[in-house]
Scaffold this active site. Sequence first.
Site, PDB file in Angstrom:
ATOM      1  N   ASP A 196      -8.268  27.797  18.929  1.00 18.58           N
ATOM      2  CA  ASP A 196      -8.404  27.929  17.485  1.00 18.58           C
ATOM      3  C   ASP A 196      -9.516  28.914  17.141  1.00 18.58           C
ATOM      4  OD1 ASP A 196      -6.441  26.007  16.577  1.00 18.58           O
ATOM      5  OD2 ASP A 196      -7.746  24.481  17.447  1.00 18.58           O
ATOM      6  N   GLU A 207       0.899  20.142   8.819  1.00 21.41           N
ATOM      7  CA  GLU A 207       0.255  20.001  10.117  1.00 21.41           C
ATOM      8  C   GLU A 207      -1.103  19.360   9.875  1.00 21.41           C
ATOM      9  OE1 GLU A 207      -0.088  23.674  12.248  1.00 21.41           O
ATOM     10  OE2 GLU A 207       2.043  24.104  12.055  1.00 21.41           O
ATOM     11  N   TYR A 221       7.246  26.272  17.531  1.00 27.07           N
ATOM     12  CA  TYR A 221       6.100  26.861  16.851  1.00 27.07           C
ATOM     13  C   TYR A 221       5.861  28.257  17.414  1.00 27.07           C
ATOM     14  CZ  TYR A 221       1.416  27.006  14.802  1.00 27.07           C
ATOM     15  OH  TYR A 221       0.302  27.318  14.078  1.00 27.07           O
TER      16      TYR A 221
END
Length: 178
Positions: free
Chosen positions: A62, A51, A177
Amino acid sequence: MSVARITRRFADLMSEGRAAFIPYVVAGDPDAETAWRLLKGLPDAGADLIELGLPFSDPMADGPAVQRGAARALEGGMTVVRVLELARRFRAEDSQTPLILMGYFNPILNHGLDAFARDAASACIDGLIMVDVPPAEAEPLADALDARDIALIRLATPTTGDDRLTTIARRTNGLVYV
């Protein structure tokens, strides 16, 4: 080759009876050259897929480490175009390891959906994870990527319900994911 490279890698992993090691590195962090050395060294370190983080100024989904990495990359001049150049450089040395861009929609939208899909395909990007694009709003992006055989990888959580999983799986390619 895009989606096929991801599919082939997971088939190989399944035949070996093992899970995938998928590391993440922010493109351009701590600087462009160091990021390049990290990226090109990952397959030899055991990476099955990689990634590559597309830096964004407000990486709200994040944690602090990735937020700081994105800030350093942007301060160093990393852009969508430079991320794709890094991907081209990687692909010139490694034709087998799937390379997945992960990031936020704003830089992609700013680049233009069709232009991004074209440029990502020319850089041999295999997949794209957009953390801030819900499935109900992703059709134009999915169309652009499908036209270039780039996997749009959707996100799910352990608590995602069956109806939502059905929606997520409808146009997901390569992997989901979690």
